[in-house]
Design an enzyme around this catalytic site. Sequence first.
Site, PDB file in Angstrom:
ATOM      1  N   ARG A 148      -0.472  -9.056  13.333  1.00 12.29           N
ATOM      2  CA  ARG A 148      -1.052  -8.109  12.363  1.00 12.29           C
ATOM      3  C   ARG A 148      -1.862  -8.848  11.299  1.00 12.29           C
ATOM      4  O   ARG A 148      -2.905  -8.375  10.867  1.00 12.29           O
ATOM      5  CB  ARG A 148       0.056  -7.278  11.720  1.00 12.29           C
ATOM      6  CG  ARG A 148       0.606  -6.218  12.663  1.00 12.29           C
ATOM      7  CD  ARG A 148       1.960  -5.740  12.232  1.00 12.29           C
ATOM      8  NE  ARG A 148       1.947  -5.015  10.980  1.00 12.29           N
ATOM      9  CZ  ARG A 148       3.021  -4.865  10.204  1.00 12.29           C
ATOM     10  NH1 ARG A 148       4.176  -5.412  10.557  1.00 12.29           N
ATOM     11  NH2 ARG A 148       2.934  -4.177   9.098  1.00 12.29           N
ATOM     12  N   ARG A 160      11.619  -6.177   5.045  1.00 13.60           N
ATOM     13  CA  ARG A 160      11.470  -4.729   4.813  1.00 13.60           C
ATOM     14  C   ARG A 160      12.470  -3.947   5.676  1.00 13.60           C
ATOM     15  O   ARG A 160      12.687  -4.257   6.843  1.00 13.60           O
ATOM     16  CB  ARG A 160      10.051  -4.284   5.159  1.00 13.60           C
ATOM     17  CG  ARG A 160       9.911  -2.761   5.098  1.00 13.60           C
ATOM     18  CD  ARG A 160       8.497  -2.301   5.075  1.00 13.60           C
ATOM     19  NE  ARG A 160       7.736  -2.751   6.233  1.00 13.60           N
ATOM     20  CZ  ARG A 160       6.431  -2.588   6.364  1.00 13.60           C
ATOM     21  NH1 ARG A 160       5.743  -1.998   5.406  1.00 13.60           N
ATOM     22  NH2 ARG A 160       5.803  -3.016   7.431  1.00 13.60           N
ATOM     23  N   LYS A 176       0.833  -1.211   0.000  1.00 15.09           N
ATOM     24  CA  LYS A 176       0.000   0.000   0.000  1.00 15.09           C
ATOM     25  C   LYS A 176       0.869   1.264   0.000  1.00 15.09           C
ATOM     26  O   LYS A 176       0.655   2.168  -0.802  1.00 15.09           O
ATOM     27  CB  LYS A 176      -0.936   0.008   1.224  1.00 15.09           C
ATOM     28  CG  LYS A 176      -1.875  -1.193   1.293  1.00 15.09           C
ATOM     29  CD  LYS A 176      -2.801  -1.109   2.486  1.00 15.09           C
ATOM     30  CE  LYS A 176      -2.108  -1.172   3.826  1.00 15.09           C
ATOM     31  NZ  LYS A 176      -1.402  -2.441   4.110  1.00 15.09           N
ATOM     32  N   ARG A 204      -9.740   0.633   8.527  1.00 14.35           N
ATOM     33  CA  ARG A 204      -9.416  -0.796   8.656  1.00 14.35           C
ATOM     34  C   ARG A 204     -10.286  -1.515   9.664  1.00 14.35           C
ATOM     35  O   ARG A 204      -9.935  -2.636  10.084  1.00 14.35           O
ATOM     36  CB  ARG A 204      -7.931  -1.048   8.868  1.00 14.35           C
ATOM     37  CG  ARG A 204      -7.307  -0.384  10.007  1.00 14.35           C
ATOM     38  CD  ARG A 204      -5.901  -0.001   9.644  1.00 14.35           C
ATOM     39  NE  ARG A 204      -4.907  -1.042   9.771  1.00 14.35           N
ATOM     40  CZ  ARG A 204      -3.673  -0.913   9.243  1.00 14.35           C
ATOM     41  NH1 ARG A 204      -3.345   0.129   8.536  1.00 14.35           N
ATOM     42  NH2 ARG A 204      -2.796  -1.828   9.438  1.00 14.35           N
ATOM     43  N   ARG A 246      11.327  -1.986  11.138  1.00 19.41           N
ATOM     44  CA  ARG A 246      10.227  -1.515  11.979  1.00 19.41           C
ATOM     45  C   ARG A 246      10.009  -2.511  13.113  1.00 19.41           C
ATOM     46  O   ARG A 246      10.060  -3.714  12.891  1.00 19.41           O
ATOM     47  CB  ARG A 246       8.939  -1.405  11.146  1.00 19.41           C
ATOM     48  CG  ARG A 246       8.727  -0.032  10.583  1.00 19.41           C
ATOM     49  CD  ARG A 246       7.624   0.045   9.574  1.00 19.41           C
ATOM     50  NE  ARG A 246       6.339  -0.523   9.948  1.00 19.41           N
ATOM     51  CZ  ARG A 246       5.231  -0.411   9.199  1.00 19.41           C
ATOM     52  NH1 ARG A 246       5.272   0.258   8.066  1.00 19.41           N
ATOM     53  NH2 ARG A 246       4.102  -0.956   9.567  1.00 19.41           N
TER      54      ARG A 246
HETATM   55  P1  AP5 Z   1       4.863  -1.699   1.843  1.00 16.24           P
HETATM   56  O1  AP5 Z   1       4.539  -0.817   0.681  1.00 16.24           O
HETATM   57  O2  AP5 Z   1       5.639  -1.101   2.965  1.00 16.24           O
HETATM   58  O3  AP5 Z   1       3.540  -2.434   2.339  1.00 16.24           O
HETATM   59  P2  AP5 Z   1       2.281  -1.866   3.124  1.00 16.24           P
HETATM   60  O4  AP5 Z   1       1.059  -2.529   2.549  1.00 16.24           O
HETATM   61  O5  AP5 Z   1       2.305  -0.362   3.145  1.00 16.24           O
HETATM   62  O6  AP5 Z   1       2.576  -2.520   4.509  1.00 16.24           O
HETATM   63  P3  AP5 Z   1       2.511  -1.943   5.987  1.00 16.24           P
HETATM   64  O7  AP5 Z   1       3.152  -2.988   6.841  1.00 16.24           O
HETATM   65  O8  AP5 Z   1       3.077  -0.551   6.086  1.00 16.24           O
HETATM   66  O9  AP5 Z   1       0.983  -1.916   6.188  1.00 16.24           O
HETATM   67  P4  AP5 Z   1       0.268  -1.974   7.491  1.00 16.24           P
HETATM   68  O10 AP5 Z   1      -1.122  -1.768   7.013  1.00 16.24           O
HETATM   69  O11 AP5 Z   1       0.502  -3.134   8.364  1.00 16.24           O
HETATM   70  O12 AP5 Z   1       0.972  -0.820   8.307  1.00 16.24           O
HETATM   71  P5  AP5 Z   1       0.579   0.680   8.624  1.00 16.24           P
HETATM   72  O13 AP5 Z   1       1.807   1.481   8.565  1.00 16.24           O
HETATM   73  O14 AP5 Z   1      -0.622   1.119   7.854  1.00 16.24           O
HETATM   74  O15 AP5 Z   1       5.648  -2.980   1.258  1.00 16.24           O
HETATM   75  C1  AP5 Z   1       6.156  -3.973   2.148  1.00 16.24           C
HETATM   76  C2  AP5 Z   1       7.517  -4.489   1.613  1.00 16.24           C
HETATM   77  O16 AP5 Z   1       7.294  -5.153   0.365  1.00 16.24           O
HETATM   78  C3  AP5 Z   1       8.552  -3.398   1.345  1.00 16.24           C
HETATM   79  O17 AP5 Z   1       9.825  -3.877   1.675  1.00 16.24           O
HETATM   80  C4  AP5 Z   1       8.425  -3.143  -0.173  1.00 16.24           C
HETATM   81  O18 AP5 Z   1       9.643  -2.676  -0.700  1.00 16.24           O
HETATM   82  C5  AP5 Z   1       8.060  -4.540  -0.677  1.00 16.24           C
HETATM   83  N1  AP5 Z   1       7.185  -4.523  -1.861  1.00 16.24           N
HETATM   84  C6  AP5 Z   1       6.016  -3.844  -1.976  1.00 16.24           C
HETATM   85  N2  AP5 Z   1       5.445  -4.095  -3.174  1.00 16.24           N
HETATM   86  C7  AP5 Z   1       6.278  -4.964  -3.820  1.00 16.24           C
HETATM   87  C8  AP5 Z   1       6.234  -5.609  -5.107  1.00 16.24           C
HETATM   88  N3  AP5 Z   1       5.212  -5.405  -5.965  1.00 16.24           N
HETATM   89  N4  AP5 Z   1       7.242  -6.444  -5.434  1.00 16.24           N
HETATM   90  C9  AP5 Z   1       8.274  -6.654  -4.577  1.00 16.24           C
HETATM   91  N5  AP5 Z   1       8.379  -6.075  -3.359  1.00 16.24           N
HETATM   92  C10 AP5 Z   1       7.386  -5.235  -2.971  1.00 16.24           C
HETATM   93  O19 AP5 Z   1       0.077   0.519  10.132  1.00 16.24           O
HETATM   94  C11 AP5 Z   1       0.966   0.184  11.169  1.00 16.24           C
HETATM   95  C12 AP5 Z   1       0.210   0.112  12.472  1.00 16.24           C
HETATM   96  O20 AP5 Z   1      -0.382   1.396  12.771  1.00 16.24           O
HETATM   97  C13 AP5 Z   1      -0.978  -0.866  12.517  1.00 16.24           C
HETATM   98  O21 AP5 Z   1      -0.574  -2.184  12.810  1.00 16.24           O
HETATM   99  C14 AP5 Z   1      -1.836  -0.252  13.630  1.00 16.24           C
HETATM  100  O22 AP5 Z   1      -1.323  -0.538  14.894  1.00 16.24           O
HETATM  101  C15 AP5 Z   1      -1.672   1.257  13.389  1.00 16.24           C
HETATM  102  N6  AP5 Z   1      -2.695   1.765  12.477  1.00 16.24           N
HETATM  103  C16 AP5 Z   1      -2.489   2.318  11.240  1.00 16.24           C
HETATM  104  N7  AP5 Z   1      -3.658   2.662  10.673  1.00 16.24           N
HETATM  105  C17 AP5 Z   1      -4.632   2.312  11.565  1.00 16.24           C
HETATM  106  C18 AP5 Z   1      -6.047   2.381  11.541  1.00 16.24           C
HETATM  107  N8  AP5 Z   1      -6.708   2.894  10.494  1.00 16.24           N
HETATM  108  N9  AP5 Z   1      -6.725   1.924  12.620  1.00 16.24           N
HETATM  109  C19 AP5 Z   1      -6.088   1.413  13.695  1.00 16.24           C
HETATM  110  N10 AP5 Z   1      -4.737   1.303  13.778  1.00 16.24           N
HETATM  111  C20 AP5 Z   1      -4.020   1.744  12.710  1.00 16.24           C
END
Ligand code: AP5
Length: 206
Positions: free
Chosen positions: A162, A122, A13, A88, A151
């Site tokens: 997660r 990552r 994402k 989410r 992270r």
């Molecule tokens: P990346 O792009 O970083 O993936 P992502 O989907 O953004 O993953 P996240 O782990 O950041 O998502 P998340 O939803 O768990 O975390 P968030 O920060 O929102 O890609 C991942 C890896 O794959 C990278 O190394 C990248 O280079 C590689 N990659 C990507 N695409 C690729 C491809 N096509 N081919 C090869 N490699 C690829 O949330 C973190 C925490 O915050 C949550 O757990 C929660 O505690 C809190 N939080 C955030 N939002 C909320 C909410 N709305 N409600 C409640 N708590 C929340």
Amino acid sequence: MKIVFLGPPGAGKGTQAEKIIARLDIPQISTGEILRRAIREKTPTGLEAQSYIEKGALVPDDVVVRIVRDRIAEPDCKNGYLLDGFPRTLPQAEALATFETIDAVINLEVPNDLLIHRLSGRRVCAACGYTTHVDRGEDKCPKCGAALTQRKDDAPESVKNRLEVYDKQTKPLIDFYAGKGLLKNVDGSMPLEEVTAAILTALGCD
Ligand code: AP5
């Protein structure tokens, strides 16, 4: 255009959001990034969110809804935005619907074994937020030269949690948005550029 990115942790994402906002000239609103910044800056929201994030649980709905409502009210969002990581839970989606009308929801689909590979490898730049993967062999940030780190919530126990939280609390949003005719599924397991192209096609912007 007002866009939501749905998808499990590691679906890409954040990576894809960067490409799409550059192409559509709209801001990215990543609740994960906003919360991590609040933790670094030790704000009251950050102190409240830290324990949830580190163990891979969701931060309470009222906290993230307030963050998003305030951010969307800023002038740079008047022509649209991309929500990355919000909503989410069903209550978050229902709250969003009371103050905004979303145009499209992109659901990035990636199998679990690939998600685990992506998250465990990552690496992020603590200084500028650049995200990469150990497979790319970068030993420091290519943008600013700072060290690349893992992270805390990419530790194995937290990743497991997660993925479970995603299944229980976020997956129901797929049906929620499909029922509203907004859902567009995209195969997120393809190479980066192909995923970007597929998202633009799904949005009618290619
Ligand atoms: P990346 O792009 O970083 O993936 P992502 O989907 O953004 O993953 P996240 O782990 O950041 O998502 P998340 O939803 O768990 O975390 P968030 O920060 O929102 O890609 C991942 C890896 O794959 C990278 O190394 C990248 O280079 C590689 N990659 C990507 N695409 C690729 C491809 N096509 N081919 C090869 N490699 C690829 O949330 C973190 C925490 O915050 C949550 O757990 C929660 O505690 C809190 N939080 C955030 N939002 C909320 C909410 N709305 N409600 C409640 N708590 C929340």
